[in-house]
Write an enzyme that holds these catalytic residues in place. Structure first.
Site, short mmCIF file in Angstrom:
data_model
loop_
_atom_site.label_atom_id
_atom_site.label_comp_id
_atom_site.label_asym_id
_atom_site.label_seq_id
_atom_site.Cartn_x
_atom_site.Cartn_y
_atom_site.Cartn_z
N THR A 185 -44.27 88.67 66.24
CA THR A 185 -44.27 89.11 64.91
C THR A 185 -44.25 90.52 65.24
OG1 THR A 185 -46.50 89.73 64.89
CG2 THR A 185 -45.85 87.41 64.16
N GLU A 330 -44.39 83.17 61.75
CA GLU A 330 -45.86 82.09 62.00
C GLU A 330 -45.30 80.62 61.27
OE1 GLU A 330 -45.81 85.17 61.10
OE2 GLU A 330 -47.65 86.18 61.84
N LYS A 439 -53.47 98.39 43.41
CA LYS A 439 -54.61 97.94 42.26
C LYS A 439 -54.79 99.03 41.32
CE LYS A 439 -56.24 95.25 46.01
NZ LYS A 439 -55.95 95.86 47.30
P1 ADP Z 1 -43.09 90.25 60.35
O1 ADP Z 1 -44.11 89.61 59.51
O2 ADP Z 1 -43.42 90.38 61.58
O3 ADP Z 1 -42.74 91.41 59.42
P2 ADP Z 1 -41.34 87.96 59.37
O4 ADP Z 1 -40.00 88.04 59.47
O5 ADP Z 1 -42.32 87.13 59.94
O6 ADP Z 1 -41.90 89.46 60.07
O7 ADP Z 1 -41.70 88.37 57.85
C1 ADP Z 1 -42.39 87.67 57.08
C2 ADP Z 1 -42.79 88.28 55.85
O8 ADP Z 1 -41.49 88.69 55.09
C3 ADP Z 1 -43.49 87.31 54.55
O9 ADP Z 1 -44.70 87.14 54.88
C4 ADP Z 1 -43.15 88.02 53.56
O10 ADP Z 1 -43.82 89.15 53.00
C5 ADP Z 1 -41.65 88.55 53.65
N1 ADP Z 1 -40.75 87.72 53.13
C6 ADP Z 1 -39.88 86.73 54.03
N2 ADP Z 1 -39.11 86.09 53.17
C7 ADP Z 1 -39.41 86.73 51.83
C8 ADP Z 1 -38.69 86.49 50.37
N3 ADP Z 1 -37.66 85.83 50.02
N4 ADP Z 1 -39.32 87.50 49.27
C9 ADP Z 1 -40.22 88.40 49.64
N5 ADP Z 1 -40.78 88.31 50.75
C10 ADP Z 1 -40.29 87.77 51.90
#
Ligand code: ADP
Length: 542
Positions: A185, A330, A439
């Protein structure tokens, strides 16, 4: 009583076997890192992958060893990918956009023994080589003519090296729960954590990803994964495309609007997938040059929220269906996908677009729910929002080497760190990451929703909303805008534009303008850095 069906372990190399035998003539087209377009087939990829497997065995790589790649989406990367996994070694896709210190950390943490690297990233590797005691060989993904000088010991030229081995190699056979891939990640806080995919999870996930209501891949399709292989398995495409017999078009290192347009057009691409920033580049290029997308049917958009204007432009101006998706490293990564349900086809265009702003519903093999702070389930009413939790056979159960401790609750749910609503029809909408929610007076304001609307303003290129401390309300939203090139919108213009589109009390207390926003290695806006940067910001209302 046990079933009486065959024991056929779900191993990813069976996918490339299937593609070679049944779709052997199907093309894999690459914009090579060296420049020219290169064309090969699944039959050749399969053959070279087995040569890679033979070569790695010759270098001493064994079952369970970790072999890294730091590479663009190319045919050579695909050969290495299957070659590594086919001997039961683990393919660790390193994200080259991480800082050198993070790359050093993850390569040592993963215990990478060999690395396949594109020439683009050779200097990064040279810079950290002395801190990588476990790395024995570096295989540079190029041919003899383009092999650069390097200070690395034990550097091999991929094309020369692979040519030394024939493809007379039998894949290893082993338990389907064996590790196949490793992806860290991006670690917005703390060190990156390793997500270790298994052969079984990858095979199941690729079948899920190819499904009709997900990417809907067929042998007739040509798919362009702009999303990199180092970003959560290129969203399953490097498995799902060969499994389906779809032609695959690899963008190499060029992801600007013009380069992507050229591939979409000349290779008659029907489906493509990437994060919103890539599509912004493409749409700008199309508009500036008055071009159309006659072959493209579907664009999968995920990784960050897809803004409304993007859906409108693709669907109304170019006749391309937008499929908004959500997921994370994940979750392998596809978690939800926003395909419509029966009845929705009769909705008017605007209502459909509103629905597509949601991240969508789960395909079979993903379970999802939302809970409050105490873990109580919240209703699927499209209003209540809470912590988004998921469960399934392609969802992480622990990070590599136990980093981060237990990540599942007692019922096996993984907390995604996102905050979302789920509506009556099962469509989920992300309102924020839990650490980014604002918040205000005990209520939550969705930064994503405000950002999404703000980027619809014609003079706005990018927008971010963060919470700023407020004496009365705890926090109030500050809207940070990067103006579109050559434009200088005013605070009043922007606030007027938001009026009526969001609840009144969500209206940002201030709007400020910057030249650029900080981004993570996966292209997301770095809210943490922004909060630090604007730590002392005084709102006019405070
Ligand atoms: P990292 O968590 O390491 O930054 P990831 O590619 O695993 O990289 O990111 C996942 C996160 O990206 C998700 O938990 C979410 O917050 C965000 N995310 C992914 N797709 C979307 C989407 N379509 N809309 C909004 N947020 C998204």
């Amino acid at each position: 009583m046990q079933g009486l069906m065959q024991d056929w372990p779900l191993l990813v190399h069976r996918i490339i076997d299937h593609a070679a035998l049944n779709h052997g003539e199907r093309e894999v087209v690459t914009r090579s890192v060296e420049g020219p377009i290169r064309r090969t087939t699944y039959a050749n990829i399969h053959s070279r992958a087995r040569s890679v497997a033979k070569g790695l065995t010759d270098l001493g790589i064994e079952f369970g060893d970790v072999v890294a790649t730091m590479a663009w989406n190319t045919d050579r990367h695909l050969e290495a990918w299957y070659g590594i996994m086919g001997i039961g070694a683990v393919c660790h896709t390193v994200n080259p956009r991480l800082f050198p210190e993070q790359i050093t950390y993850i390569m040592n943490h993963a215990e990478d023994k060999v690395m396949f690297v594109d020439t683009t990233f050779l200097s990064t590797l040279e810079g950290i080589k002395d801190k990588l005691p476990l790395l024995k060989y570096v295989i540079v993904l190029t041919d003899k003519a383009n092999m650069p000088e390097t200070t690395l010991d034990n550097a091999l030229c991929y094309d020369e090296w692979v040519a030394k081995y024939d493809d007379d190699f039998a894949w290893a056979s082993f338990d389907e729960n064996t590790a196949a891939g490793l992806c860290y990640t991006s670690g917005t806080t703390g060190n990156p954590k390793g997500v270790l995919y298994s052969h079984r999870s990858n095979v199941l996930h690729s079948m899920c990803g190819a499904g009709s209501d997900v990417m809907g891949l067929r042998a007739m399709d040509a798919i362009l994964p702009v999303v990199p292989m180092f970003h959560a398995n290129a969203w399953a495409i490097t498995f799902a495309a060969p499994a389906s017999g779809s032609k695959i078009v690899m963008p190499g290192s060029q992801m600007d609007g013009q380069s992507i347009y050229e591939l979409l057009n000349t290779e008659k691409v029907s489906t493509t997938a990437a994060v919103p920033t890539v599509w912004l580049g493409l749409l700008n290029y199309l508009e500036e040059n008055d071009l159309k997308l006659p072959h493209l049917n579907k664009v999968v958009i995920g990784g960050s929220a897809c803004p409304q204007v993007m859906i409108e432009k693709f669907e109304k101006n170019y006749g391309v269906e937008v499929v908004h998706a959500w997921g994370m490293t994940e979750t392998s990564p596809i978690g939800t996908i926003c395909s419509l349900k029966p009845g929705m086809e009769d909705w008017d265009a605007d209502r459909k677009i509103k629905q597509k702003l949601k991240q969508g519903r789960v395909p079979f093999s993903v379970e999802m729910k939302i809970t409050d702070d105490d873990g109580n389930d919240l209703p699927r009413d499209g209003v209540a929002f809470g912590h988004l939790k998921v469960r399934g056979p392609a969802i992480v159960k622990a990070y590599l080497k136990g980093e981060g401790g237990d990540v599942l609750d007692e019922d096996g749910w993984f907390d995604t760190g996102d905050v979302a609503t789920i509506d009556e029809l099962g469509y989920m909408q992300i309102t924020d990451r839990s650490k980014d929610v604002i918040k205000s007076g005990g209520e939550w304001i969705s930064s994503i929703e405000i950002e999404n609307i703000a980027v619809g303003h014609p003079e706005v290129a990018e927008a971010a909303v963060i919470g700023i401390a407020h004496p009365k309300w705890d926090e109030r939203p500050l809207l940070i805008i990067v103006p579109a090139e050559g434009k200088s919108p005013s605070k009043e213009d922007i606030l007027k534009f938001l009026e009526g589109k969001i609840a009144k009390w969500w209206t940002p207390d201030d709007v400020t303008f910057v030249e650029e926003l900080p981004h993570t290695a996966t292209g997301k806006i770095q809210k943490l850095t922004l909060r630090e940067q604007f730590g002392d910001y005084k709102l006019p209302t405070a």
